[in-house]
Design an enzyme around this catalytic site. Structure first.
Site, short mmCIF file in Angstrom:
data_model
loop_
_atom_site.label_atom_id
_atom_site.label_comp_id
_atom_site.label_asym_id
_atom_site.label_seq_id
_atom_site.Cartn_x
_atom_site.Cartn_y
_atom_site.Cartn_z
N GLN A 1 0.83 -1.21 0.00
CA GLN A 1 0.00 0.00 0.00
C GLN A 1 0.86 1.25 0.00
O GLN A 1 1.67 1.44 0.93
CB GLN A 1 -0.88 -0.04 1.26
CG GLN A 1 -1.85 1.12 1.36
CD GLN A 1 -2.36 1.30 2.79
OE1 GLN A 1 -1.79 0.74 3.73
NE2 GLN A 1 -3.42 2.07 2.95
N SER B 1 0.78 6.47 2.72
CA SER B 1 1.40 7.43 3.65
C SER B 1 2.59 8.15 3.03
O SER B 1 3.31 7.59 2.22
CB SER B 1 1.91 6.69 4.89
OG SER B 1 0.85 6.13 5.60
N SER C 1 4.71 -1.58 4.33
CA SER C 1 5.15 -2.93 4.71
C SER C 1 5.07 -3.83 3.49
O SER C 1 4.18 -3.71 2.65
CB SER C 1 4.32 -3.47 5.87
OG SER C 1 2.98 -3.49 5.55
N GLU D 1 -9.65 -1.77 5.95
CA GLU D 1 -8.54 -2.00 6.86
C GLU D 1 -9.04 -2.13 8.28
O GLU D 1 -8.60 -2.96 9.05
CB GLU D 1 -7.55 -0.82 6.76
CG GLU D 1 -6.37 -0.94 7.71
CD GLU D 1 -5.37 0.19 7.54
OE1 GLU D 1 -5.74 1.23 6.96
OE2 GLU D 1 -4.23 0.03 7.99
N GLU E 1 -5.19 9.26 17.93
CA GLU E 1 -5.83 10.57 17.93
C GLU E 1 -6.87 10.66 16.81
O GLU E 1 -7.98 11.18 17.01
CB GLU E 1 -4.78 11.67 17.75
CG GLU E 1 -3.87 11.88 18.97
CD GLU E 1 -2.84 10.78 19.16
OE1 GLU E 1 -2.47 10.13 18.16
OE2 GLU E 1 -2.42 10.54 20.31
#
Lengths: 382, 402, 382, 402
Positions: free
Chosen positions: D121, D124, D156, D239, D372
């Site tokens: 993926q 990010s 990953s 996910e 958060e």
């Protein structure tokens, strides 16, 4: 049982349709007859007459007093799972009715005596189930299930003598279920409430009246002696712990719902207070804790309903976990309402008092953790 | 007999000498207390850092503690019952000093100090809460006076007060911080209606104050019209730095009560309660040392922002300690002493039961600045983190959502 | 003593001017010689040569090794208050120098033997104070001050035999201060480091090397036996606990300062991350805790500096309180840096590892709480 | 031999029959695993809720668990080593199903299911973090392809992956959420440079991926140009709902490791540690029951928002439990097993020391949505609390502060 399974019976942590229907009926009745301002007015009345007997009659007519009692013994023959749903709703309304003392503790003690118990037990159980009579289990409300058999009352022949402080719902009881110790060891007895001296205690939880019960050679009928009496008392306390956690869940839910609703409308600094992230995160954490409490409470209700060998663990877990959640929720409700939440005129304090008292009732969390330690073999000492 | 140096530098020694002279001239054992205090005010020994004529000598603020200790040593300690003067002494006096006219100082400070006149604070409103500047109490000019209407809340001592420090909105057409003016309100005005406000403890420590056409002469305005928010900051800053002059003893607070319960009741002990108690003991002792460190900083004139921190941790600790106290007491913790609606006399928490400690402590994180507001203050003023996105800074008060 | 007093000597919780000057010098040296990327490079070196001997020499030249040693015994004759300020700065830099093992633990053990100790003690103390030699106190770093006298090493005639794991700063030591038990009971001995087998241990705290020390009939000089040896070891551990808390304070301060600085510049959702209220409140709480830790650390430093009877309590309090604050601060630093804080390339992990290891070193917080319970008479059992 | 009903309603019984038929025809004991899986895909028993031809039968999603259990019962459990397929199976497949063209489904789903092709993926970025939509990787149209440049992080399996799901900015002139497009990136493209990213544990589980003039054919775009944010939501939603089909046993997680240490080492016990352990035991058991309740909800098709809650509490619990583990071990907790920079093979936490548990758990509250962000999601989507004041919604991406 809901949902697809591969045939194996599994623990059901969800609410069944029957349970949701029951919840809706009870909630609707309470919305009608037990609004918080009525509760507040009631706890303020000079006569100290806190228990709402009219409401209790209405609930009995709905059958909530007989839920866990088998049909052949005069009850509705449902289970403690359904009773737990009622407890959630009563907690949510901080309802001042003798549910815990009569429909849970005393009823569970009598039920635990089994089908072959003395006739007096059967008669009383049927009367409790129908709502015709109310009872109280004469132990201090703070007693935990792991406590030794109470020795405050002495049995001598057919009479009981002794004093027990902090007995829940004793003031409104018609009959008292009394653990007492006699020459034959532990025993469980029935005493007509009129034969006892009952003195009101000023309780921290305004909506849950306590009393000191004094017995002076009070005439008593023996229901069981020895191991059977011990088991009945312990079973009642385990059931009580499980059901009390359901009530605590209701308290926590009220606190969260009411606080969220308030923060959506209350404006400060030109914004709804509920848009401030620090408060949002605290409420999110609270929601997570309440979600977990719900699973734990369902687990405990299921365990006592099926008389599972895991019931003592499930009940101890429920008290150890949910007590703190309910207190935290009520404390957050007070704090996040700001000044108004600290006043007598706002219902938050009714729930705070109930939550904190419930955290002491039937044993504090640390004592339940010790029970867990014993049951899962995590010993305290070297 | 010591003789104070005439004039000269006002250091600790000089002040001790003045106190000695004063005490020699006014024997505390035989002088009437009000008279003694009035004379002390006139001698400039009330607040040494105030100017001469206003109860002080223009000495450094840090020396007040020297004076107080010397009075105590010579047999004239702070008289009892001065808690009821805390708003006058701690908040009104410094504000009057900073913003008052000579006439106002002359009129208000001395009876405030002697205790002849009690003061209360008319700041909070039900609709404003933490957003104090959003207040809606209106003051409208009428000749040489102002006509005030509105509602104040959380007013301790209002029923016993002669004067109230009041902030009110004098201009709703400007942003909220700019349309506020600061007044001294005569609590005996017929338009002032004080009603007790009952708390969850059952008592009414506080009041709601309804103001209906209250007339305040313009001469009782403190500071400029529209400048009330800035004046109020002086009041509030003084609220938060109120730290005593003496070190607090170990186990001096609620933790001592609970530690004694532990010591007295072996049957209540469980391993879990033990660790919980010790964790709180450690935190209480840390808080005590922190307060002592703050006191030492203040004594050398370096007040830190730890004042807000001290209030924050005091509130949280009290709440957690009293929560443990109830659980430790078990069955006894299920009971309460008295729900009767009444006005409390003193504030001695040791005379009340654990349930009272628990309930009353819930107010600690709300009164005098909520814990949330204190955290904002620390984050922004101490750590320098950026403020919230503000949507209310440039909007006329009347156009804000209510 | 700062500020006006009425003559009575009071505990001073502030930093004196001398202390602030010392801090400035040490901080400036560390900024120059001990930047975090240099520390990281050092812990990665293949030789496993973690301790920065050049930096340690520079610090010794500034006199930090001799601070608490009286002038007549070869030191600077200042006090442990100043040593604690150095510890704060070393913590703030996660400096890989043998401060704790040599300048604190071993030095304190030798100091505790008093002026009339064996000549070998005096010579070694002077050598440590001048920075000429380094030493280690041969106990497991996790030993708490309340622990029984160690029995891992046996003294027999003039020789010691035994193995001790997890000894801090033993790898770089020239001489070992060894508690051992012999026919005469507890004793304290000096062993030349070359006479011991020292095996490096992979330590969780990358910047604090540990070693297993094995003694096989190693020649030893006795410094003290009996009560005096016991007292010296306990005194060293109490001093160590107090000084370690100062180091932990430095770690916490680094974590808060670095996180605040990062959150002022890091932008997310079009705003500085530091403007999000939930994070602001967490950092405010952390700041409050660190302010409290500072008072607690000063209290402990003052107590050990003045050899107060309250020193064991002050040190236990410091470990019980500051350990948690430092860990919390380091954990928040990792979390609030987001992904980058979880990488090897960011220094946060150096501090997290140091904070968590320090929370175990010289006893975990729960053990220090038990010490407090003993000292203030809050017994655990019925 | 059971015979599956031809056609008819696809209920649990019908699916069990199909599985039985399938297993009868492909003996798991003798059939090659890839072949078995390929055949299972073709039989529509890969994901029964996917359409026919795409590995499924168009059955209700809840019935997948029935199929999996039946396969396991008949001796064909999920093969080992499928963890490396988690992104393909859990995230890429549902997204391809929802947004892919028939050609894309045909090309990608089967090798994804059999494990022939591993996926990663590429979402990010170092500069974006929680504000994923702020991503800066650029994709510029060039004929029938896109040229991609940028840097991704926390990837990953990138070093073992054949394909990557990628979001990139195709229009910097519109607000950030609107200028993103979703692609399938060929990881063997010479412009893809995968570098290990070392973590505080010493290992490199993740990678940084540098993209330099990577060419992606337009045929490998998923969804419309500029619609990538919406496509990515499907990926991310999948996910968070990944909850296994089987109940987790009591003490199944890290709490079991610590409980066993407690049982095995009487000398490590203190009353304080005991209570700390029990508190965590209670919380771990509560979390386990909550996850089980969520599993039961999902099984009847009522996925609740408890998925975010489960991740939140899992992370916090792991961190606290591993923190206690280290302290319980005392001196042993001061040590570590291995700091060598390496790529981990499996992810069995039981094979590593307490220090590893502690450090690795710090990532749990960051990876896959920080705690958060999860709290924001719960507060806004579950509790319905108002969102933050947004300053970045209507600003072109290129004009946002970076």
């Amino acid at each position: 049982m809901n949902g697809p399974t591969d045939g194996k019976e599994e623990l059901n942590l969800l609410y069944t349709e029957v349970e949701e229907d029951l919840r809706a009926s009870v909630r609707s009745l309470l919305a009608d007859k037990c609004a918080w301002d009525a509760v507040l007015a009631r706890v303020e009345n000079e006569a100290g007459d806190v228990a709402d007997k009219a409401l209790w009659r209405d609930l009995a007519e709905m059958g909530v007093t007989g839920l866990p009692v088998p049909e052949e013994r005069g009850g509705a023959g449902v289970t403690l799972r359904e009773t737990a749903v009622v407890a959630e709703e009563l907690g949510r309304a901080a309802a001042p009715v003798p549910f815990l003392g009569s429909a849970v503790l005393a009823t569970a003690a009598l039920l635990a005596l089994g089908d072959d118990a003395e006739a007096a037990a059967g008669e009383t159980l049927a009367a409790l189930a129908s709502g015709e009579r109310d009872a109280a289990l004469v132990v201090p409300l703070a007693t935990e299930p792991d406590a030794a058999f109470p020795e405050a009352v002495r049995a001598d022949g057919g009479a009981l003598t002794g004093e027990v402080r902090g007995v829940v719902d004793a003031l409104t009881a018609d009959v008292l279920v009394v653990p007492a110790t006699g020459p034959d060891g532990p025993g469980l007895y029935l005493v007509e409430a009129g034969d006892a001296v009952r003195t009101p205690v000023v309780s921290l939880d305004l909506t849950r009246p306590l009393a000191a019960v004094e017995l002076r050679s009070a005439p008593a009928r023996a229901l069981a002696v020895g191991k059977k009496a011990e088991t009945a008392v312990q079973s009642a306390l385990v059931t009580g712990a499980a059901l009390l956690s359901a009530e605590q869940l209701g308290v926590a839910e009220w606190a969260l719902d009411t606080t969220v609703a308030y923060l959506k409308t209350r404006t400060q600094f030109g914004r709804p207070v509920g848009s401030f992230q620090a408060l949002k995160h605290r409420l999110a954490d609270l929601w997570v804790a309440i979600s977990q409490a719900r699973a734990v409470v369902r687990n405990a209700a299921d365990a006592v309903a099926t008389d599972s060998p895991e019931a003592p663990l499930a009940a101890a877990l429920a008290q150890a976990f949910v007590s703190g959640v309910a207190v935290k929720a009520a404390e957050e409700a007070v704090q996040l309402h700001g000044g108004i939440g600290f006043t007598w005129e706002h219902p938050a304090h009714l729930y705070l008092k109930r939550a904190k008292s419930a955290a002491i009732a039937l044993g504090t969390a640390d004592r339940h953790r010790l029970t867990i330690a014993r049951l899962v073999e995590l010993p305290v000492g070297a | 007999m010591t003789t104070a140096p005439a004039g000269g530098r006002l250091d600790a020694a000089a002040l001790r000498a003045r106190v000695a002279d004063f005490v020699a001239a006014h024997d505390p054992a035989t002088t009437d207390q009000s008279e003694f205090l009035a004379a002390r005010f006139d001698a400039g020994l009330a607040w040494v850092h105030f100017p001469e004529g206003a109860g002080g000598l223009g000495a450094p603020r840090a020396l007040q503690v020297v004076v107080d200790k010397e009075f105590a040593r010579l047999g004239a300690p702070v008289p009892a019952g001065r808690e009821r003067l805390v708003i006058g002494l701690g908040m009104a006096a410094p504000t009057i000093l900073a913003f008052g006219t000579p006439e106002q100082r002359e009129r208000f400070l001395k009876p405030l100090y002697t205790g002849e006149e009690v003061w209360c604070q008319l700041f909070s409103e039900p609709g404003a809460g933490s957003d104090l500047a959003a207040l809606g109490t209106r003051a409208v000019r009428d000749g040489d006076a102002w006509v005030v209407n509105g509602q104040k809340v959380w007013t301790s001592g209002a029923h016993a007060a002669r004067w109230g420090i009041l902030i009110a909105r004098t201009d709703p057409d400007v942003p909220k911080h700019r349309g506020i003016t600061y007044f001294v309100c005569d609590m005996s005005d017929p338009g002032v209606d004080v009603r007790p406000l009952r708390q969850m403890t059952g008592e009414a420590e506080f009041n709601e104050v309804y103001l209906t056409d209250v007339r305040i002469p313009d001469a009782h305005r403190l500071g400029e019209v529209g400048d009330g928010w800035r004046v109020a900051q002086t009041t509030l800053m003084n609220e938060r730095v109120s730290i005593g002059g003496h070190a607090e003893p170990r186990e001096g607070g609620l933790i001592g009560v609970v530690a004694d319960i532990w010591r007295d009741r072996p049957q209540a002990r469980t391993p879990g309660m033990h660790d919980a108690l010790l964790r709180l003991w450690v935190e209480a002792e840390a808080a005590r040392l922190t307060k002592e460190r703050l006191r030492q900083q203040l004594a050398i004139g370096q007040p830190g922002p730890e004042g807000s921190a001290a209030k924050l941790s005091f509130a949280e600790l009290n709440q957690r300690i009293s929560g443990l106290e109830l659980e430790l007491l078990g069955g006894e913790g299920l009971t309460y002493d008295d729900w009767t609606f009444r006005r409390p006399e003193g504030a001695d928490f040791r005379s009340r039961v654990a349930g009272f400690h628990y309930l009353r402590s819930k107010g600690n994180s709300i009164e005098g600045g909520t814990s949330e507001i204190l955290r904002n203050i620390i984050a922004e003023r101490v750590l320098g983190l950026p403020g919230e996105v503000r949507v209310d800074k440039d909007v006329a008060w009347k156009d804000l959502p209510k």
